[in-house]
Design a protein around this motif. Structure first.
Motif, PDB file in Angstrom:
ATOM      1  N   PHE A  85      78.070 -60.380   1.433  1.00 27.67           N
ATOM      2  CA  PHE A  85      78.711 -59.340   0.623  1.00 27.67           C
ATOM      3  C   PHE A  85      79.475 -59.972  -0.533  1.00 27.67           C
ATOM      4  O   PHE A  85      79.793 -61.161  -0.536  1.00 27.67           O
ATOM      5  N   ALA A  86      79.733 -59.145  -1.543  1.00 27.43           N
ATOM      6  CA  ALA A  86      80.515 -59.556  -2.711  1.00 27.43           C
ATOM      7  C   ALA A  86      81.676 -58.589  -2.874  1.00 27.43           C
ATOM      8  O   ALA A  86      81.582 -57.416  -2.497  1.00 27.43           O
ATOM      9  N   LEU A  87      82.769 -59.078  -3.436  1.00 32.20           N
ATOM     10  CA  LEU A  87      83.953 -58.254  -3.670  1.00 32.20           C
ATOM     11  C   LEU A  87      84.169 -58.109  -5.170  1.00 32.20           C
ATOM     12  O   LEU A  87      84.136 -59.095  -5.908  1.00 32.20           O
ATOM     13  N   ASP A  88      84.379 -56.876  -5.616  1.00 27.44           N
ATOM     14  CA  ASP A  88      84.499 -56.607  -7.051  1.00 27.44           C
ATOM     15  C   ASP A  88      85.665 -57.349  -7.696  1.00 27.44           C
ATOM     16  O   ASP A  88      85.594 -57.715  -8.870  1.00 27.44           O
ATOM     17  N   HIS A  89      86.746 -57.556  -6.951  1.00 27.22           N
ATOM     18  CA  HIS A  89      87.930 -58.168  -7.544  1.00 27.22           C
ATOM     19  C   HIS A  89      87.935 -59.694  -7.448  1.00 27.22           C
ATOM     20  O   HIS A  89      88.881 -60.339  -7.896  1.00 27.22           O
ATOM     21  N   ILE A  90      86.892 -60.276  -6.879  1.00 30.31           N
ATOM     22  CA  ILE A  90      86.792 -61.740  -6.783  1.00 30.31           C
ATOM     23  C   ILE A  90      85.499 -62.176  -7.463  1.00 30.31           C
ATOM     24  O   ILE A  90      84.404 -61.821  -7.026  1.00 30.31           O
ATOM     25  N   LYS A  91      85.622 -62.937  -8.535  1.00 35.49           N
ATOM     26  CA  LYS A  91      84.473 -63.349  -9.334  1.00 35.49           C
ATOM     27  C   LYS A  91      84.055 -64.781  -8.994  1.00 35.49           C
ATOM     28  O   LYS A  91      84.867 -65.611  -8.602  1.00 35.49           O
ATOM     29  N   SER A 128      91.304 -60.261   7.582  1.00 35.79           N
ATOM     30  CA  SER A 128      91.710 -58.856   7.512  1.00 35.79           C
ATOM     31  C   SER A 128      92.174 -58.484   6.113  1.00 35.79           C
ATOM     32  O   SER A 128      91.888 -57.393   5.614  1.00 35.79           O
ATOM     33  N   HIS A 129      92.877 -59.412   5.439  1.00 33.05           N
ATOM     34  CA  HIS A 129      93.322 -59.155   4.067  1.00 33.05           C
ATOM     35  C   HIS A 129      92.131 -59.120   3.111  1.00 33.05           C
ATOM     36  O   HIS A 129      92.081 -58.305   2.189  1.00 33.05           O
ATOM     37  N   LEU A 130      91.165 -59.994   3.363  1.00 34.18           N
ATOM     38  CA  LEU A 130      89.975 -60.065   2.512  1.00 34.18           C
ATOM     39  C   LEU A 130      89.180 -58.769   2.559  1.00 34.18           C
ATOM     40  O   LEU A 130      88.668 -58.293   1.546  1.00 34.18           O
ATOM     41  N   LEU A 131      89.088 -58.177   3.750  1.00 34.96           N
ATOM     42  CA  LEU A 131      88.258 -56.987   3.942  1.00 34.96           C
ATOM     43  C   LEU A 131      89.027 -55.683   3.812  1.00 34.96           C
ATOM     44  O   LEU A 131      88.450 -54.613   3.977  1.00 34.96           O
ATOM     45  N   SER A 132      90.323 -55.756   3.545  1.00 34.01           N
ATOM     46  CA  SER A 132      91.098 -54.526   3.399  1.00 34.01           C
ATOM     47  C   SER A 132      90.718 -53.833   2.103  1.00 34.01           C
ATOM     48  O   SER A 132      90.416 -54.476   1.097  1.00 34.01           O
ATOM     49  N   SER A 133      90.718 -52.510   2.130  1.00 35.06           N
ATOM     50  CA  SER A 133      90.320 -51.733   0.953  1.00 35.06           C
ATOM     51  C   SER A 133      91.400 -51.818  -0.110  1.00 35.06           C
ATOM     52  O   SER A 133      92.592 -51.884   0.188  1.00 35.06           O
ATOM     53  N   ARG A 134      90.959 -51.820  -1.351  1.00 33.49           N
ATOM     54  CA  ARG A 134      91.884 -51.874  -2.480  1.00 33.49           C
ATOM     55  C   ARG A 134      91.653 -50.663  -3.365  1.00 33.49           C
ATOM     56  O   ARG A 134      90.515 -50.344  -3.703  1.00 33.49           O
TER      57      ARG A 134
END
Length: 285
Positions: A85-91, A128-134
């Motif tokens: 998976f990729a996270l929008d706020h981490i490039k 848990s912090h990494l996967l928490s919704s923002r």
């Protein structure tokens, strides 16, 4: 059962710590414990690995890994990864869930924009912090700065001059990217050729619009209450272009204009508003 035996039974049943006694706050605490257990990783959970990749390719790479998993499974081979998976706020990186680093390297073979030699594990206490919704809010207010997300003006600085919350639209002020030569050919009866290159941003002077004067309309905008010169659907004023765009098409978070950009947006010393008002009155007469 006599009275003494009954009292003893009741005392045993409802003493402190008895399973028969439940309080309202017990349900709340139990729910909190369940919620915490859902996000706190266990020691037996697979490791999440952070893998460096080319900036802008994060989502595409995660999809490629999922597609590779499906394709190989149909051929009787299985990638030894659990998720990607990729996270929008981490490039510049994606996350892959697997037991071993070797499994990550094998899964990334053939993907040129992922750097499988630059891998690091995500500590269990950070999962848990990494996967928490923002929840990110695109704050839009009059006078603030924004960047256009797409189209001809993608990446250009825009100043918000009016916001229509009901329609979720905003009126923005831009440095025009208008090809006046192509417009001359269009209205002069010539063939308007499509150009691949986007015109450079520059202010348009009043003298440049003189040849289009018979085609220009003067219209007051409801949202801004400003009077504009309208040419071929383009709202022009004091050399700038004003556009009505969707709020979602603007990026407003953390926009820091350069000094050069701010100078271009400095209000013109030549007040053309009075001239436009005078021309409008003449057209009405």
């Amino acid at each position: 059962m006599n009275e003494e035996e009954f009292d003893k039974m009741m005392e045993e049943r409802y003493k402190d710590g008895s399973n028969f006694v439940r309080y309202g706050e017990d349900d709340f605490e139990n729910k909190r414990a369940i919620d915490r257990n859902n996000i706190i990783p266990f020691a037996r959970d697979p490791t999440i690995w952070k893998v460096k990749c080319m900036v802008g390719r994060e989502r595409n790479l995660a999809f490629c890994l999922m597609q590779k998993y499906v394709d190989l499974k149909s051929l009787g081979t299985k990638l030894q990864i659990i998720s990607a998976f990729a996270l929008d706020h981490i490039k510049g990186c994606i996350y892959i869930e697997a037991d071993k680093q070797f499994d990550i390297i094998e899964a990334c073979k053939g993907l040129t924009t992922i750097y499988s030699s630059r891998i690091a594990t995500v500590p269990k206490n950070e999962v848990s912090h990494l996967l928490s919704s923002r929840i990110t809010r695109n704050e839009v207010s009059e006078g603030s700065w924004a960047r256009v997300k797409n189209g001809k003006y993608k990446g250009d600085l825009a100043q918000i001059v009016a916001v229509n919350d009901a329609r979720k639209r905003a009126t923005v002020k831009l440095i025009p990217r208008i090809d006046l030569q192509a417009m001359t050919a269009k209205f002069g009866g010539g063939v308007s050729l499509k150009k691949n290159s986007t015109p450079a941003p520059r202010l348009i002077s009043t003298s440049e619009l003189e040849e289009f004067r018979p085609l220009i309309q003067y219209r007051r905008d409801r949202d801004t209450n400003k009077l504009f010169e309208v040419l071929d659907g383009l709202m022009l004023k004091d050399g700038y272009l004003y556009k009505k765009v969707s709020i979602d098409s603007l990026s407003c978070s953390g926009v820091m204009p350069s000094e050069e950009e701010l100078l271009k947006f400095k209000s013109s010393e030549n007040n053309e508003t009075d001239d436009l008002e005078w021309l409008t009155q003449n057209f009405k007469a």
